[in-house]
Design a protein around this motif. Structure first.
Motif, PDB file in Angstrom:
ATOM      1  N   UNK A   1     175.564  -6.608 104.634  1.00 17.48           N
ATOM      2  CA  UNK A   1     174.105  -6.671 104.621  1.00 17.48           C
ATOM      3  C   UNK A   1     173.494  -5.339 105.054  1.00 17.48           C
ATOM      4  N   UNK A   2     174.072  -4.765 106.100  1.00 15.46           N
ATOM      5  CA  UNK A   2     173.557  -3.498 106.607  1.00 15.46           C
ATOM      6  C   UNK A   2     173.719  -2.385 105.579  1.00 15.46           C
ATOM      7  N   UNK A   3     174.845  -2.384 104.896  1.00 15.11           N
ATOM      8  CA  UNK A   3     175.099  -1.380 103.863  1.00 15.11           C
ATOM      9  C   UNK A   3     174.057  -1.481 102.741  1.00 15.11           C
ATOM     10  N   UNK A   4     173.785  -2.701 102.280  1.00 11.67           N
ATOM     11  CA  UNK A   4     172.792  -2.913 101.227  1.00 11.67           C
ATOM     12  C   UNK A   4     171.385  -2.577 101.725  1.00 11.67           C
ATOM     13  N   UNK A   5     171.106  -2.935 102.967  1.00 18.59           N
ATOM     14  CA  UNK A   5     169.815  -2.644 103.584  1.00 18.59           C
ATOM     15  C   UNK A   5     169.558  -1.136 103.591  1.00 18.59           C
TER      16      UNK A   5
ATOM     17  N   UNK B   1     166.105  -6.604  97.338  1.00 16.86           N
ATOM     18  CA  UNK B   1     164.740  -6.236  96.991  1.00 16.86           C
ATOM     19  C   UNK B   1     163.900  -6.040  98.259  1.00 16.86           C
ATOM     20  N   UNK B   2     162.658  -5.601  98.056  1.00 13.53           N
ATOM     21  CA  UNK B   2     161.777  -5.265  99.190  1.00 13.53           C
ATOM     22  C   UNK B   2     161.527  -6.469 100.104  1.00 13.53           C
ATOM     23  N   UNK B   3     161.347  -7.623  99.516  1.00 14.25           N
ATOM     24  CA  UNK B   3     161.069  -8.825 100.312  1.00 14.25           C
ATOM     25  C   UNK B   3     162.259  -9.149 101.235  1.00 14.25           C
ATOM     26  N   UNK B   4     163.466  -9.048 100.708  1.00 15.66           N
ATOM     27  CA  UNK B   4     164.664  -9.306 101.510  1.00 15.66           C
ATOM     28  C   UNK B   4     164.796  -8.282 102.634  1.00 15.66           C
TER      29      UNK B   4
END
Length: 108
Positions: free
Chosen positions: A22-26, A2-5
């Motif tokens: 993490x980078x992929x999801x980001x 989500x935006x906060x993460x």
């Protein structure tokens, strides 16, 4: 993600400190969220400006800065996926060969 993460990970992303997943999801989130994309633009511009003030020799194109970051991340993710698939297939081949050698030794 989500935006906060995403907003908590902006600096880590710019510094290249995120794990592969993490980078992929980001990047996936940034590509679909205009607000987070804009936030990344701001952070990227500030960090690039600081690097130039610190005497970095590279010339920075601020208009394409964020897209360059994101494209690099997406290319890295594709390369990692290809490499992990290749390693998986290589492990299968090695396992089959070892099995074949063991069977041949016992039966041959």
């Amino acid at each position: 993600m989500n935006c906060k993460q995403v907003q908590r990970q902006l600096v880590s992303y710019i510094n290249g400190e995120l794990e592969e997943k993490e980078e992929e999801e980001f990047v996936k989130h940034i590509r679909h969220c205009p607000e987070c994309y804009e936030e990344l633009e701001v952070y990227s511009t500030v960090f690039a400006g600081i690097r130039q003030l610190d005497g970095a020799e590279e010339e920075i194109d601020y208009r394409t800065l964020v897209e360059d970051y994101l494209e690099t991340s997406e290319e890295d993710a594709k390369d990692e996926h290809f490499l992990s698939t290749y390693v998986f297939l290589l492990r299968i081949v090695v396992t089959v060969l070892l099995f074949y050698m063991i069977v041949r030794c016992f039966l041959g």
